[in-house]
Design a protein around this motif. Structure first.
Motif, mmCIF file in Angstrom:
data_model
loop_
_atom_site.group_PDB
_atom_site.id
_atom_site.type_symbol
_atom_site.label_atom_id
_atom_site.label_comp_id
_atom_site.label_asym_id
_atom_site.label_seq_id
_atom_site.Cartn_x
_atom_site.Cartn_y
_atom_site.Cartn_z
ATOM 1 N N ALA A 186 0.918 -1.197 0.180
ATOM 2 C CA ALA A 186 -0.057 0.134 0.062
ATOM 3 C C ALA A 186 0.852 1.177 -0.021
ATOM 4 C CB ALA A 186 -0.975 -0.021 1.137
ATOM 5 N N ARG A 187 2.318 1.156 0.656
ATOM 6 C CA ARG A 187 2.880 2.296 0.491
ATOM 7 C C ARG A 187 3.483 2.301 -0.848
ATOM 8 N NH1 ARG A 187 3.417 6.747 4.246
ATOM 9 N NH2 ARG A 187 2.238 6.322 6.020
ATOM 10 N N LYS A 191 2.135 7.320 -5.643
ATOM 11 C CA LYS A 191 3.050 7.983 -6.708
ATOM 12 C C LYS A 191 4.272 8.942 -6.066
ATOM 13 C CE LYS A 191 -0.762 8.520 -9.870
ATOM 14 N NZ LYS A 191 -1.468 9.639 -10.429
ATOM 15 N N LYS A 192 5.382 8.978 -6.445
ATOM 16 C CA LYS A 192 6.419 9.725 -5.691
ATOM 17 C C LYS A 192 6.217 11.079 -6.215
ATOM 18 C CE LYS A 192 8.555 6.117 -4.045
ATOM 19 N NZ LYS A 192 7.285 5.034 -4.462
ATOM 20 N N LYS A 193 5.537 11.450 -7.192
ATOM 21 C CA LYS A 193 5.325 12.828 -7.604
ATOM 22 C C LYS A 193 4.003 13.265 -7.866
ATOM 23 C CE LYS A 193 9.985 13.563 -9.528
ATOM 24 N NZ LYS A 193 10.738 14.076 -10.652
ATOM 25 N N PRO A 232 -7.100 6.874 -5.435
ATOM 26 C CA PRO A 232 -7.315 6.329 -6.753
ATOM 27 C C PRO A 232 -6.307 5.331 -6.970
ATOM 28 C CG PRO A 232 -7.284 8.734 -6.977
ATOM 29 C CD PRO A 232 -6.975 8.335 -5.472
ATOM 30 N N VAL A 233 -5.199 5.153 -6.115
ATOM 31 C CA VAL A 233 -4.152 3.929 -6.366
ATOM 32 C C VAL A 233 -4.488 2.879 -5.493
ATOM 33 C CG1 VAL A 233 -2.449 5.204 -7.658
ATOM 34 C CG2 VAL A 233 -2.423 5.372 -5.295
ATOM 35 N N ARG A 234 -4.765 3.375 -4.137
ATOM 36 C CA ARG A 234 -4.762 2.344 -3.157
ATOM 37 C C ARG A 234 -6.177 1.713 -3.216
ATOM 38 N NH1 ARG A 234 -2.473 4.403 2.782
ATOM 39 N NH2 ARG A 234 -0.284 3.894 2.395
ATOM 40 N N SER A 235 -6.941 2.453 -3.762
ATOM 41 C CA SER A 235 -8.502 1.555 -3.984
ATOM 42 C C SER A 235 -8.265 0.343 -4.753
ATOM 43 C CB SER A 235 -9.682 2.406 -4.476
ATOM 44 O OG SER A 235 -9.024 2.750 -5.662
#
Length: 309
Positions: A186-187, A191-193, A232-235
């Protein structure tokens, strides 16, 4: 007083738009700790329940004992303490399980030794316990568990934590589906940016959510419970996420999001009746996807840890 039993509450971190800076406590679930004086100096863990044998009784490896050790070092006390830890919440649920244990431990030892430190001074010790469990001393679970209510972590250096007023009719629904989400995954998926326009939108939502809480403006709370960066990404790691979230919103929730790193979801509602309806809708949505779940409904926990006996 020769012994003490303390409960510390589970927590919801991030609260949609407040990634790593915002969290709140709930009434249930949580963890219990029993501390007793013992004749021989040092710390021992004599019993752990509810963990299916997954937690170490080595005081140098357990969240609750590390937090207590840090407190004892800071207060220069060198007596003997026996610890019982009773896990009353699911592991890896995104509900701050390790944080609740650490908070219960430091709150209990402080009471047992006559309140040597005030609440803010207990936070660094609880954070050290969290470091053992998570690899870093995050405060977005331990701070709300210790302070109660909604808490914002404005800064870590220096540590600056602020408790936010909570509307009296605000209820939380937490649903824990029987699936696993690896915290490391999950980490790593984040996104890094991020785009400037997303950052600006997120900042506005954080400010709006805090203003809505302090002013008891439920409409503003609802409009501000939007996460354009993390959700949006973790879901993607949570099956049926959109279905369950939409079911909560359609049932009247002010907003819905991921609790911590998941897989638990939470929803905020105005009034208990609405929260009950929202919880049932979320359970039905997971059930329709053939996923079992546990549900907890409560007002926001304003007290934090409590002495049980």
């Amino acid at each position: 007083m020769e012994s003490i039993r303390v409960f510390a509450p589970a927590t919801v971190a991030n609260v949609t738009c407040g990634f790593d800076v915002l969290g709140f406590a709930v009434n249930s679930p949580g963890d219990e700790v029993i501390l007793r004086f013992k004749e021989k100096p040092g710390i021992q863990i004599s019993q752990i329940t509810g963990d299916d044998g997954r937690l170490s009784k080595d005081p140098n490896l357990n969240t609750v004992s590390i937090a207590i050790q840090d407190y004892l070092q800071r207060t220069d006390w060198s007596g003997g303490i026996d610890i019982e830890l009773h896990k009353k919440m699911p592991f890896g649920s995104g509900l701050g399980s390790s944080a609740a244990s650490a908070v219960a431990g430091v709150f209990a030892i402080n009471k047992l030794l006559g309140d040597k430190l005030d609440t803010p001074a207990l936070l660094p010790s609880a954070m050290e316990g969290e470091r053992v469990a998570c690899g870093s001393a995050h405060a977005d679970n331990v701070a709300p568990s210790l302070y109660g209510g909604f808490v914002i972590i404005r800064s870590y250096d220096p540590l600056d934590v602020i408790k936010i007023p909570t509307p009296k009719d605000l209820y939380a629904v937490i649903i824990h589906p029987q699936i696993e989400v690896n915290t490391k995954d999950a980490r790593n998926i984040l996104k890094k940016k991020i785009a400037m326009q997303d950052a600006i939108r997120q900042w506005g939502n954080v400010a709006g959510l805090i203003a809505g809480l302090t002013q008891s403006d439920y409409g503003l709370i609802s409009r501000s419970m939007e996460d354009v960066i993390v959700e949006p990404v973790r879901s993607l790691l949570i099956p049926a996420y959109d279905v369950v979230k939409n079911s909560a919103l359609n049932a009247g929730a002010l907003g819905c999001g991921i609790s911590g790193s998941g897989p638990s979801l939470f929803a905020l509602s105005q009034e208990e009746g609405v929260a009950t309806t929202v919880g049932a809708a979320m359970c039905d949505a997971f059930r329709s996807e053939k996923i079992d779940s546990e549900i907890y409904i409560s007002k926001i926990n304003e007290k934090g840890p409590q002495v049980l006996d």
